[in-house]
Design a protein around this motif. Structure first.
Motif, PDB file in Angstrom:
ATOM      1  N   UNK A 158       0.819  -1.209   0.000  1.00 44.89           N
ATOM      2  CA  UNK A 158       0.000   0.000   0.000  1.00 44.89           C
ATOM      3  C   UNK A 158       0.856   1.264   0.000  1.00 44.89           C
ATOM      4  N   UNK A 159       2.162   1.096  -0.130  1.00 45.26           N
ATOM      5  CA  UNK A 159       3.048   2.253  -0.251  1.00 45.26           C
ATOM      6  C   UNK A 159       3.588   2.754   1.077  1.00 45.26           C
ATOM      7  N   UNK A 160       3.155   2.124   2.187  1.00 37.97           N
ATOM      8  CA  UNK A 160       3.643   2.565   3.496  1.00 37.97           C
ATOM      9  C   UNK A 160       5.054   2.058   3.737  1.00 37.97           C
ATOM     10  N   UNK A 161       5.865   2.878   4.405  1.00 39.66           N
ATOM     11  CA  UNK A 161       7.222   2.446   4.751  1.00 39.66           C
ATOM     12  C   UNK A 161       7.123   1.237   5.674  1.00 39.66           C
ATOM     13  N   UNK A 162       7.876   0.203   5.321  1.00 40.08           N
ATOM     14  CA  UNK A 162       7.846  -1.018   6.129  1.00 40.08           C
ATOM     15  C   UNK A 162       8.704  -0.803   7.375  1.00 40.08           C
ATOM     16  N   UNK A 163       8.104  -0.987   8.559  1.00 39.35           N
ATOM     17  CA  UNK A 163       8.861  -0.841   9.804  1.00 39.35           C
ATOM     18  C   UNK A 163       8.648  -2.084  10.660  1.00 39.35           C
ATOM     19  N   UNK A 164       9.570  -2.324  11.580  1.00 38.83           N
ATOM     20  CA  UNK A 164       9.356  -3.419  12.516  1.00 38.83           C
ATOM     21  C   UNK A 164       8.575  -2.898  13.721  1.00 38.83           C
ATOM     22  N   UNK A 165       8.397  -3.730  14.718  1.00 38.22           N
ATOM     23  CA  UNK A 165       7.561  -3.343  15.859  1.00 38.22           C
ATOM     24  C   UNK A 165       8.215  -2.218  16.663  1.00 38.22           C
ATOM     25  N   UNK A 166       9.517  -1.973  16.390  1.00 36.88           N
ATOM     26  CA  UNK A 166      10.212  -0.888  17.096  1.00 36.88           C
ATOM     27  C   UNK A 166      10.247   0.378  16.226  1.00 36.88           C
ATOM     28  N   UNK A 167       9.523   0.339  15.115  1.00 34.44           N
ATOM     29  CA  UNK A 167       9.384   1.454  14.173  1.00 34.44           C
ATOM     30  C   UNK A 167      10.676   1.743  13.411  1.00 34.44           C
ATOM     31  N   UNK A 168      11.538   0.714  13.321  1.00 34.45           N
ATOM     32  CA  UNK A 168      12.785   0.848  12.580  1.00 34.45           C
ATOM     33  C   UNK A 168      12.532   0.452  11.131  1.00 34.45           C
TER      34      UNK A 168
ATOM     35  N   UNK B 261       7.142   9.471  19.601  1.00 33.04           N
ATOM     36  CA  UNK B 261       7.891   9.410  20.865  1.00 33.04           C
ATOM     37  C   UNK B 261       8.570   8.053  21.023  1.00 33.04           C
ATOM     38  N   UNK B 262       7.860   7.002  20.620  1.00 38.18           N
ATOM     39  CA  UNK B 262       8.468   5.662  20.686  1.00 38.18           C
ATOM     40  C   UNK B 262       9.707   5.609  19.790  1.00 38.18           C
ATOM     41  N   UNK B 263       9.583   6.172  18.592  1.00 40.19           N
ATOM     42  CA  UNK B 263      10.704   6.133  17.642  1.00 40.19           C
ATOM     43  C   UNK B 263      11.903   6.893  18.198  1.00 40.19           C
ATOM     44  N   UNK B 264      11.642   8.045  18.843  1.00 43.37           N
ATOM     45  CA  UNK B 264      12.755   8.816  19.422  1.00 43.37           C
ATOM     46  C   UNK B 264      13.431   8.002  20.527  1.00 43.37           C
TER      47      UNK B 264
ATOM     48  N   UNK C 272      17.313   6.897  19.859  1.00 44.80           N
ATOM     49  CA  UNK C 272      18.387   7.621  20.546  1.00 44.80           C
ATOM     50  C   UNK C 272      18.611   7.171  21.984  1.00 44.80           C
ATOM     51  N   UNK C 273      17.584   6.655  22.626  1.00 49.70           N
ATOM     52  CA  UNK C 273      17.743   6.287  24.042  1.00 49.70           C
ATOM     53  C   UNK C 273      17.939   4.791  24.236  1.00 49.70           C
ATOM     54  N   UNK C 274      18.080   4.101  23.122  1.00 50.76           N
ATOM     55  CA  UNK C 274      18.309   2.652  23.133  1.00 50.76           C
ATOM     56  C   UNK C 274      17.234   1.898  23.914  1.00 50.76           C
ATOM     57  N   UNK C 275      16.047   2.400  23.838  1.00 50.61           N
ATOM     58  CA  UNK C 275      14.934   1.689  24.456  1.00 50.61           C
ATOM     59  C   UNK C 275      14.391   0.688  23.437  1.00 50.61           C
ATOM     60  N   UNK C 276      13.627  -0.271  23.919  1.00 51.68           N
ATOM     61  CA  UNK C 276      13.022  -1.243  23.011  1.00 51.68           C
ATOM     62  C   UNK C 276      11.504  -1.232  23.168  1.00 51.68           C
ATOM     63  N   UNK C 277      10.943  -0.080  22.938  1.00 49.88           N
ATOM     64  CA  UNK C 277       9.487   0.012  23.098  1.00 49.88           C
ATOM     65  C   UNK C 277       8.804  -0.469  21.822  1.00 49.88           C
ATOM     66  N   UNK C 278       7.781  -1.276  22.039  1.00 49.16           N
ATOM     67  CA  UNK C 278       7.078  -1.858  20.886  1.00 49.16           C
ATOM     68  C   UNK C 278       5.839  -1.046  20.540  1.00 49.16           C
TER      69      UNK C 278
END
Lengths: 434, 511
Positions: free
Chosen positions: B319-329, B356-359, B363-369
């Protein structure tokens, strides 16, 4: 049940049966959708009529040979009918168009090839073949015709590669996309489709359908939700759901019969609350279901304009609700909650005696729409579906005869078992006495 | 032109000027980048702004790059203008139906379309102050205007100038997806990008698409006086919602006078004598309707063009959306994405939360899903339809046993006093437990009411405890507590009641 009550029910049941005698075309056995002039045939009403003839024989209202001839007329008609699926044919792939011309049997109103209505028709055929078990030429022919017509229905085709059975098809545009989901009157359809020796659907098809169910606590009743009352009744006219459970009901520790009983109470609770403040509604005056209602007038209460829906499936608790109630759906709830139903119906008929015409219940009435002389609005004539469901449900309440006949039908048993139903009468070998 | 019209056009221009000055100042000079940014954010919509503010508050050196105007779809063409207009249309609906509240209907309810649209511009200008380019700059965000393009895993260019970064966040959002209908482009159409620039109310309007946006705008424009038709190519409108929600809404739509055509597809459009003629087909029924305006584009196309994503190893789904993993990478470990450009849900709150999760993750090396977030949503029709968590359909599909506790709004005193009884609160719990899986609320202010359920879900409060939370009486939100009460009543089984009776009798035997 008191003798007085039984006499009253007998009178109502016999009057309901008269509907079929008055509206059937003897040449082809087809029955009119309603008693109004130029009504087309509804194939579902033919199914109710075919179920009614054996009961009428039992009750002495019809001679056996006459009942067999009536049934044979209809069955021969369907056997010989145009199955090309053309715009003015009668059917396709063993299914039939919803509405037919009463003389020619050709499709009218550009109606759809209806899967649910075909199921109600086949249900009636199976009652006939189960009852007329004599070794006479006519009754043998009757049974052979029913078997032929049932085996001819291509239920797999009606799935159209989808997860569940489609509800309709038209030659002009193919399968219709009604998008129905949730509990409906279609259990009989699924049982017949699963029990078919020729074109059975896959078992997961039924499971897929039940995946759209909603188990709700509403007005303190746990219930498999469906808004209009008829949904809780139609399959029950043929199938005795007491004590038999599919996977869904096993998990919920309930069954479909108990569910319909609760649906009655939810209807009463809704009518007692009467959130839209219609005239007449209370716990002994209820019944929101598919029925005929006013459409051309405009309801005007206290400066409020309300919409009127004509013939429509009315529903609790979210509507549509325009103040129109269906007395037949109350009476057809008899097996589920006999005392409540008798009390309610008595109350409704005392208050609105005009709802009963020729001892038959009008399809709908609307007390909010009273005329200048104070008479409540009442639907004209009678509808075959109303009379059919009333007739069969009174019989099931009085003698369980239709249920008994169908319990012994191998296709129904196989279909229910295929849908995962267990327990109750399905566990005994013959499903009870014939 | 009357003096009132003169004054209106002057103030309209003033609001537009203020809005432009805040969101895209004409005299803006991009900062001269010195050194590497710890975070470069592409797109200054709700997600981009939230990420920039969050990063700046943590003392992170952050760049925010915007192609058009600060605020994105939300402020400029989306939620803010649409909800502003909806408020006006509710006022008209209440005036026309004043009898429902025991008030007399004003004799002459005339719609002032210009005034409604002026209010949209005023509100938009007012809200644009909060996220103005100047304010963001003052908060420590380097704001750039220009087209961004990735050139390496740690570099992008803005207007040809290189900008080095350690981590990047793509938050470019999405734009209306216009269906491919022959003749539509030639005949002209509206989307939510230009809908709020209308200066005159179309007399007849066709809305293609029965999703949330289509339903909201169809009702709004109908209440402003446009003869409105919705065409939906599916059997139900609001297909994501509960069937009962759509049933309630369809009744309101009928009262409003909206014509809803389900299972209907727009085949072609042509213009004759200034009227747009749209050919429709529904099963075997074909007809043509004439309208003055067509609103479409309810679907969304992610904005990824020109970013040169392939050059940095970022790919998109069908659908054209950027593919990201559960960590928004994204496919590039240095580059994350947030908001509509990568999410299925197109909600402002979800966009901000994902940013906010992506930030944190970048940068903070968190693993928020992302999947750990409870995301509510609301369709701002009247009544509103709000939803959170799992629907029954989803629960059934996942094989999670589900039971729904329902309280119709006609059971709620405050709904009765307000003559707003149309609707319900349905809370879905797991099997025979009180764990809340999700909820749907249909009520006039369902969007506000759903927050209580979301809070309970996030805090892990079950229905049993929820019933101990007093709700101010009388309020419509009390319906949620009444759902909890209904749950509690099911715990009083005959066996429990018998045990309680025995215990009471043992302590205080009947005389």
């Amino acid at each position: 049940m008191t003798r007085q009550e039984d006499t009253w029910l007998d009178q109502l049941q016999r009057a309901a049966f008269e509907y079929f005698l008055r509206t059937t075309n003897p040449r082809n056995g087809l029955v009119a959708d309603n008693s109004r002039m130029d009504s087309p045939v509804s194939i579902a009403v033919v199914g109710f009529a075919l179920s009614a003839y054996p009961i009428a024989v039992e009750r002495g209202w019809m001679r056996r040979d006459a009942a067999v001839q009536c049934s044979l007329s209809a069955l021969r008609f369907f056997r010989d009918s145009d199955q090309s699926g053309g715009p003015v044919a009668t059917g396709f792939k063993g299914f039939y168009y919803h509405f037919l011309d009463i003389h020619s049997g050709a499709r009218v109103w550009q109606s759809e090839l209806s899967m649910v209505d075909t199921a109600l028709l086949i249900g009636g055929m199976l009652v006939a073949s189960q009852y007329f078990d004599a070794e006479t030429a006519d009754e043998r022919e009757l049974r052979a015709l029913v078997d032929f017509l049932y085996r001819r229905v291509d239920w797999c085709w009606a799935q159209d590669g989808a997860d569940t059975i489609r509800q309709g098809w038209k030659p002009e545009c193919g399968f219709l996309h009604y998008g129905w989901e949730g509990y409906s009157e279609a259990i009989l359809l699924y049982a017949l489709a699963l029990g078919s020796p020729t074109y059975p659907i896959a078992r997961d098809c039924y499971k897929n359908w039940t995946l759209t169910y909603q188990w709700e606590n509403l007005y303190d009743f746990d219930c498999l939700y469906a808004g209009p009352m008829f949904i809780h009744q139609f399959s029950h006219a043929w199938i005795d759901f007491r004590g038999i459970r599919d996977e869904f009901m096993r998990e919920k520790r309930s069954d479909y019969f108990e569910n319909s009983r609760r649906a009655v109470h939810i209807q009463r609770e809704y009518a007692r609350r009467n959130p839209r403040e219609f005239a007449g509604y209370d716990e002994n005056c209820w019944g929101l279901s598919a029925c005929d209602g006013p459409s051309d007038e405009h309801l005007d209460i206290a400066n409020e304009q309300r919409r009127l829906y004509g013939y429509a499936a009315r529903s609790v608790p979210y509507g549509p609700d325009d103040g129109t109630l269906s007395a037949p759906c109350v009476l057809a709830s008899l097996p589920f909650a006999p005392e409540v139903v008798l009390q309610s119906l008595r109350n409704m008929l005392e208050r609105y005696p005009e709802v009963l015409q020729d001892s038959r219940l009008a399809s709908g009435f609307n007390p909010t729409l009273a005329g200048a002389e104070g008479r409540t609005w009442v639907a004209a004539g009678h509808f075959g579906l109303d009379q059919g469901i009333v007739f069969l449900m009174i019989e099931n309440h009085r003698s369980e005869r239709v249920w008994q006949l169908m319990r012994a039908n191998p296709y129904i048993r196989a279909g229910l078992q295929g849908a995962g139903f267990r327990g109750g009468w399905l566990q005994s070998s013959a499903g009870g006495a014939r | 032109m009357s003096s009132r019209d003169d004054a209106a056009s002057v103030s309209a221009e003033a609001y537009a000027r203020e809005h432009r000055a805040n969101t895209r100042p004409a005299d803006w000079r991009n900062p001269s980048a010195g050194g590497r940014y710890q975070l470069a954010i592409v797109g200054a919509g709700p997600a981009g702004i939230a990420a920039a503010e969050f990063a700046a508050s943590l003392g992170i050196k952050v760049a925010l790059i915007e192609r058009k105007a600060i605020g994105g779809v939300n402020l400029n063409i989306g939620s803010v203008p649409s909800k502003t207009l909806i408020r006006t249309t509710r006022a008209y609906a209440d005036m026309r139906e004043a009898w429902r509240f025991g008030a007399s209907v004003p004799g002459d309810v005339r719609v002032d379309f210009a005034a409604a649209m002026e209010r949209v511009r005023r509100v938009r200008a007012r809200l644009s102050r909060d996220d103005s380019a100047q304010r963001l700059a003052a908060a420590g965000v380097d704001v750039y205007f220009g087209e961004a393009r990735f050139t390496a895993s740690d570099t992008l260019t803005v207007g040809g100038k290189a900008l080095a970064f350690r981590k990047a966040l793509i938050a470019t959002g999405a734009r209306p997806h216009v269906p491919d209908i022959p003749g539509l482009a030639e005949a002209g159409y509206l989307t939510d990008e230009n809908l709020f620039e209308l200066t005159e109310l179309p007399r007849r309007m066709l809305v293609i698409g029965g999703g949330p946006l289509g339903c909201e705008q169809a009702q709004a424009f109908c209440r402003l006086g446009a003869q409105t038709t919705i065409v939906q190519n599916k059997p139900l409108f609001l297909g994501q919602e509960e069937r009962d929600a759509a049933q309630i809404l369809s009744e309101t739509f009928a009262r409003d006078g909206i014509e809803v055509r389900l299972n209907t597809t727009a085949l072609a459009v042509r213009t004759a004598s200034g009227t747009k003629l749209v050919d429709l087909i529904s099963d075997d029924y074909r007809n043509t309707i004439g309208v003055d305006a067509i609103l479409t584009g309810a679907g969304r196309t992610p904005n990824v063009e020109g970013l040169d994503l392939a050059a940095v190893g970022i790919d998109c789904d069908a659908s054209g959306r950027i593919r990201v993993d559960d960590f928004l990478r994204t496919g590039n470990a240095n580059i994350f994405a947030a908001g509509d450009v990568c999410l299925e849900h197109s909600f402002v709150d979800a966009a901000r939360a994902s940013a906010r999760i992506a930030v944190e993750n970048s940068l903070l090396r968190r693993n928020r899903r992302w999947s750990g977030l409870v995301v509510p949503s609301c369709t701002y029709t009247d009544p509103e339809i709000a939803r959170v968590g799992l629907s029954v359909r989803e629960a059934n599909r996942l094989g999670v046993p589900v039971k729904t506790f329902t309280i119709p709004m006609h059971e709620i005193d405050r709904a009765v006093t307000d003559s707003e009884t149309s609707g319900f609160v349905k809370v879905h719990v797991r099997g025979r437990t009180d764990q809340i899986l999700g909820a749907t609320i249909v009520a006039r202010h369902a969007g506000d009411m759903i927050n209580g359920v979301t809070l309970a879900m996030v805090a892990g409060i079950g229905l049993r405890r929820f019933s101990r939370v007093l709700h101010a009486y009388p309020t419509q939100a009390d319906a949620i507590r009444q759902v909890a009460d209904a749950y509690n009543r099911t715990r009083f089984t005959p066996r429990v009641r018998a045990r309680v009776r025995r215990w009471i009798e043992s302590r205080w035997p009947a005389q």
